[in-house]
Design an enzyme around this catalytic site. Structure first.
Site, PDB file in Angstrom:
ATOM      1  N   HIS A   1       0.806  -1.227   0.139  1.00  0.00           N
ATOM      2  CA  HIS A   1       0.017   0.111  -0.058  1.00  0.00           C
ATOM      3  C   HIS A   1       0.815   1.355   0.087  1.00  0.00           C
ATOM      4  O   HIS A   1       1.535   1.427   0.678  1.00  0.00           O
ATOM      5  CB  HIS A   1      -0.908   0.051   1.321  1.00  0.00           C
ATOM      6  CG  HIS A   1      -2.000   1.205   1.202  1.00  0.00           C
ATOM      7  ND1 HIS A   1      -2.910   1.455   0.279  1.00  0.00           N
ATOM      8  CD2 HIS A   1      -1.730   2.293   1.954  1.00  0.00           C
ATOM      9  CE1 HIS A   1      -3.591   2.676   0.581  1.00  0.00           C
ATOM     10  NE2 HIS A   1      -2.778   3.218   1.739  1.00  0.00           N
ATOM     11  N   SER A   2       0.731   2.338  -0.843  1.00  0.00           N
ATOM     12  CA  SER A   2       1.328   3.540  -1.214  1.00  0.00           C
ATOM     13  C   SER A   2       2.928   3.252  -1.172  1.00  0.00           C
ATOM     14  O   SER A   2       3.128   2.420  -2.124  1.00  0.00           O
ATOM     15  CB  SER A   2       0.942   4.352   0.267  1.00  0.00           C
ATOM     16  OG  SER A   2       1.108   5.597  -0.051  1.00  0.00           O
TER      17      SER A   2
END
Length: 233
Positions: free
Chosen positions: A73-74
């Site tokens: 994530h990210s």
């Protein structure tokens, strides 16, 4: 099957506890604990994406003997992608699928949202992303503990650029919140050019940390995607 999860900038392995619980009985969920936070807070954070991915790929070698998938994530999406590239380049079995969340596809130039000038800009950016993690920024003692990791992570992201190379052979699923303030749908869709495998783009209600409120939906996307990939879940 193992699912290895890579947290966001400034984040820790505990960020994936809700997802791990939701996937209980389906997958063996492991979360990477980056140096410089929580139980590794006394260790020096990595100053570059390349050095971090090199270390992650080395640590992942023992896991490549069985079927595994990656979820990032990210900043974790960048690290999952770069780790997968290194494993394959080293002749190790690649992941059966890579899930890339809350991040646009890499390009030769760093994202404008990653080029931050100092602590004030970093804190403003993190607050703007929302999510439950930003609450620690209101506690001076907790803030002092997380700032070294945030500085290192955003410094690494600000210096990162895609250096070309072959696309992944693994299928890729990209997930993004429809109200993400730093990642446009078009930027997320551009991950299509970084795989020769199946590509799936999922847009969910929410912002950058849509995962906080959509854990069950993400669980269903992961399990269904892995079944489509021909894996046993």
């Amino acid at each position: 099957m193992r699912l290895v999860c890579f947290p966001h900038a400034g984040g820790a392995a505990s960020a994936f506890l809700p997802l791990s619980r939701a996937l209980g009985g389906h997958l063996d969920v492991l979360a990477v604990q980056y140096p410089g936070r929580q139980d590794r807070r006394r260790e020096e954070p990595y100053g570059s994406i390349a050095a971090h991915a090199d270390a992650l790929a080395e640590a992942m070698v023992p896991l490549t003997g069985g079927t595994y998938a990656l979820f990032g994530h990210s900043m974790g999406a960048v690290l999952a992608y770069e780790t997968a590239r290194r494993l394959v380049d080293a002749g190790r079995p690649g992941p059966c699928r890579v899930f890339l969340s809350g991040r646009g596809a890499p390009s030769p130039l760093p994202s404008v949202h990653d080029r931050l000038g100092g602590d004030r800009e970093i804190l403003t950016a993190v607050r703007g992303l929302g999510g439950t993690g930003h609450l620690v920024l209101d506690d001076p003692e907790l803030l002092a503990m997380v700032m070294p990791a945030l500085r290192a992570d955003y410094g690494a992201l600000g210096a990162y650029h895609w250096d070309g190379g072959s696309p992944l052979a693994a299928p890729v699923t990209v997930l993004i919140g429809d109200a993400d303030p730093v990642v446009a749908v078009e930027e997320a869709a551009a991950w299509h050019d970084h795989t020769t495998g199946d590509f799936d783009l999922r847009i969910l209600p929410g912002g950058h940390f849509y995962l906080d409120d959509r854990t069950d939906e993400v669980r269903d996307i992961i399990t269904t995607s892995l079944l489509v990939a021909g894996s046993t879940v």
